[in-house]
Design a protein around this motif. Structure first.
Motif, PDB file in Angstrom:
ATOM      1  N   LEU A 287     -13.463 -18.797   6.794  1.00  0.00           N
ATOM      2  CA  LEU A 287     -12.527 -19.916   6.913  1.00  0.00           C
ATOM      3  C   LEU A 287     -13.266 -21.245   7.043  1.00  0.00           C
ATOM      4  O   LEU A 287     -12.847 -22.247   6.448  1.00  0.00           O
ATOM      5  CB  LEU A 287     -11.615 -19.684   8.139  1.00  0.00           C
ATOM      6  CG  LEU A 287     -10.513 -20.702   8.375  1.00  0.00           C
ATOM      7  CD1 LEU A 287      -9.575 -20.744   7.178  1.00  0.00           C
ATOM      8  CD2 LEU A 287      -9.726 -20.388   9.642  1.00  0.00           C
ATOM      9  N   SER A 288     -14.360 -21.223   7.783  1.00  0.00           N
ATOM     10  CA  SER A 288     -15.151 -22.461   7.947  1.00  0.00           C
ATOM     11  C   SER A 288     -15.729 -22.922   6.603  1.00  0.00           C
ATOM     12  O   SER A 288     -15.680 -24.113   6.261  1.00  0.00           O
ATOM     13  CB  SER A 288     -16.269 -22.210   8.957  1.00  0.00           C
ATOM     14  OG  SER A 288     -17.076 -23.364   9.094  1.00  0.00           O
ATOM     15  N   ALA A 289     -16.254 -21.924   5.827  1.00  0.00           N
ATOM     16  CA  ALA A 289     -16.809 -22.267   4.522  1.00  0.00           C
ATOM     17  C   ALA A 289     -15.715 -22.768   3.590  1.00  0.00           C
ATOM     18  O   ALA A 289     -15.918 -23.731   2.819  1.00  0.00           O
ATOM     19  CB  ALA A 289     -17.500 -21.047   3.910  1.00  0.00           C
ATOM     20  N   LEU A 290     -14.544 -22.106   3.659  1.00  0.00           N
ATOM     21  CA  LEU A 290     -13.427 -22.505   2.814  1.00  0.00           C
ATOM     22  C   LEU A 290     -12.952 -23.909   3.167  1.00  0.00           C
ATOM     23  O   LEU A 290     -12.646 -24.728   2.291  1.00  0.00           O
ATOM     24  CB  LEU A 290     -12.266 -21.500   2.966  1.00  0.00           C
ATOM     25  CG  LEU A 290     -11.031 -21.762   2.115  1.00  0.00           C
ATOM     26  CD1 LEU A 290     -11.402 -21.712   0.623  1.00  0.00           C
ATOM     27  CD2 LEU A 290      -9.938 -20.752   2.420  1.00  0.00           C
ATOM     28  N   VAL A 291     -12.902 -24.178   4.477  1.00  0.00           N
ATOM     29  CA  VAL A 291     -12.476 -25.525   4.922  1.00  0.00           C
ATOM     30  C   VAL A 291     -13.464 -26.590   4.416  1.00  0.00           C
ATOM     31  O   VAL A 291     -13.066 -27.655   3.926  1.00  0.00           O
ATOM     32  CB  VAL A 291     -12.354 -25.566   6.453  1.00  0.00           C
ATOM     33  CG1 VAL A 291     -12.183 -27.007   6.933  1.00  0.00           C
ATOM     34  CG2 VAL A 291     -11.173 -24.706   6.903  1.00  0.00           C
ATOM     35  N   ARG A 292     -14.779 -26.259   4.547  1.00  0.00           N
ATOM     36  CA  ARG A 292     -15.782 -27.228   4.071  1.00  0.00           C
ATOM     37  C   ARG A 292     -15.653 -27.450   2.570  1.00  0.00           C
ATOM     38  O   ARG A 292     -15.773 -28.580   2.065  1.00  0.00           O
ATOM     39  CB  ARG A 292     -17.189 -26.718   4.402  1.00  0.00           C
ATOM     40  CG  ARG A 292     -17.514 -26.791   5.898  1.00  0.00           C
ATOM     41  CD  ARG A 292     -19.017 -26.645   6.130  1.00  0.00           C
ATOM     42  NE  ARG A 292     -19.488 -25.352   5.673  1.00  0.00           N
ATOM     43  CZ  ARG A 292     -19.533 -24.271   6.428  1.00  0.00           C
ATOM     44  NH1 ARG A 292     -19.096 -24.322   7.681  1.00  0.00           N
ATOM     45  NH2 ARG A 292     -19.983 -23.130   5.941  1.00  0.00           N
TER      46      ARG A 292
END
Length: 428
Positions: A344-349
């Protein structure tokens, strides 16, 4: 001496009576054995003498009757002999073979003076009465009637026919009321005579009283306190035995003897040798009902305990399994959550970068589309009547055209309109 009046010989009553007395005395000098039924004993306790009324019956009707005398000494001797041999006292209602002298008294008339009675003959007559009662009951089809009446599972309400002061009744109550299991019977006493001829109507009368409120009782008990065989012949009476045989609820007897059962005992639902044995019989009925229930209760209790134990073991195993599964699942869930967090963090970035790029692109497009920038490049904005001028067809001669340049505005009036090769207007 007789009188002679008008050629008639007249005797006085006393002379006639004395003549009869003399004649009978001369004729009947011996003792005679006579068979008769004692209709009434007429025993006078203050003197000890008896004046029995003797009868002979045919087809139930009295065909002969005479009074008799039984002096105290003879009565005592004969009565003791009856008790010893016939197990019965001398009483009313028995057929007997007696030895007597025949006498006549001017005052008291004809009478028989009883000097002896054969108890063995009376015993035989009593046995005949017993057999006759049995025969009648069987012919009527009621000999087994009371034995066929359903017996209650728990005989709780008991109607007792007895004498209140009877020792047998006291023994019965002691066993019933002091039983160690705490069984409780509701006992109602119906007092009655239980020995001698008067016992027959007394017991029958109390049976009728009980029958009038039959729904209030489960069984009837006739309890007599001891006495061996003495006074039991009344229980061979047909009317009493019949009343017991046809009674609508079970009749139990405990009249205190061990041999030579009477007809009343034979036709009763249950006969006990003693009142105590009868009490034990009733207590046993309670046992037969209570013991299986107690055992069933114990079995149910044991099954419940066993089931609870099994369920506790199962719950314990499930708890252990859930605890082990829980730890494993929690660990796996933590790993999954961490992975999801990373993804999710990578997707958000990534999404933020894409949004920033799109915004920057749109910003460049907006900047390129800025009218001021276009004006600086030499373009102008022309409006006619407050609207953008996009076609020559919008222009008519005399219209006022407003043109905006980078460094100012130009207002023109259309004087001529001639389209070029492309259809544009050249002259303004």
């Amino acid at each position: 001496m007789p009188e002679l009046i008008q050629d008639k010989t007249i005797f006085s009553l006393l002379e006639v009576s004395r003549s009869i007395q003399k004649t009978l005395a001369e004729r009947y000098k011996s003792l005679y054995w006579i068979k008769a039924e004692m209709n009434k004993l007429n025993h006078y306790t203050h003197s000890g003498h008896c004046y029995p009324e003797l009868v002979e019956k045919q087809d139930g009707k009295i065909v002969a009757e005479i009074r008799s005398i039984l002096w105290k000494a003879d009565y005592t001797r004969i009565n003791n002999n009856f008790l010893k041999i016939a197990q019965e006292p001398l009483r009313e209602g028995i057929t007997m073979l007696f030895q007597a002298s025949i006498s006549y008294d001017p005052m008291y008339g004809l009478s028989l003076r009883i000097v002896d009675i054969d108890p063995t003959f009376t015993l035989g007559e009593l046995e005949k009465e017993k057999l006759d009662s049995i025969r009648k009951l069987k012919e009527e089809g009621i000999y087994e009637a009371n034995k066929s009446v359903p017996f209650p599972m728990v005989p709780k309400r008991l109607a007792i026919i007895s004498v209140e002061t009877s020792k047998g009744l006291s023994d019965f109550y002691k066993i019933i009321n002091q039983n160690p299991w705490g069984y409780r019977l509701e006992c109602t006493l119906f007092p009655a005579l239980l020995q001698g001829d008067k016992s027959i109507p007394s017991i029958i009368s109390q049976l009728a009283v009980i029958a009038a409120k039959i729904d209030a009782y489960d069984v009837v008990a006739i309890i007599r306190g001891g006495g061996g065989e003495v006074g039991l012949s009344s229980y061979n009476n047909y009317l009493l035995a019949r009343a017991i045989a046809i009674f609508p609820i079970p009749v139990l007897t405990g009249i205190g003897h061990s041999t030579n059962y009477t007809v009343s005992e034979m036709v009763a639902y249950k006969n006990a040798i003693t009142p105590s044995e009868l009490a034990d019989f009733l207590i046993q009925k309670y046992h037969n009902f209570a013991v299986p229930i107690d055992r069933a209760a114990e079995n149910i209790q044991q099954l419940i305990l066993t089931r609870f134990k099994e369920e506790r073991n199962m719950l314990s195993q499930l708890a252990t399994h859930i605890q082990w599964i829980g730890k494993r699942e929690i660990q796996a869930s933590k790993a999954n959550i961490q992975q999801v967090q990373n993804e999710l963090s990578a997707l958000v970035r990534l999404r933020l970068y894409e949004y920033k790029t799109a915004i920057a692109h749109n910003e460049r497009i907006i900047q390129l589309s800025d009218p001021i920038r276009l004006l600086k490049q030499g373009f102008s904005i022309t409006k006619i009547n407050g609207k953008l001028l996009q076609s020559a067809a919008q222009i008519s001669i005399g219209d006022v055209i407003h043109t905006r340049l980078e460094d100012g505005d130009v207002i023109s009036i259309v004087t001529d309109k001639s389209p070029n090769e492309k259809g544009d207007i050249d002259n303004v």
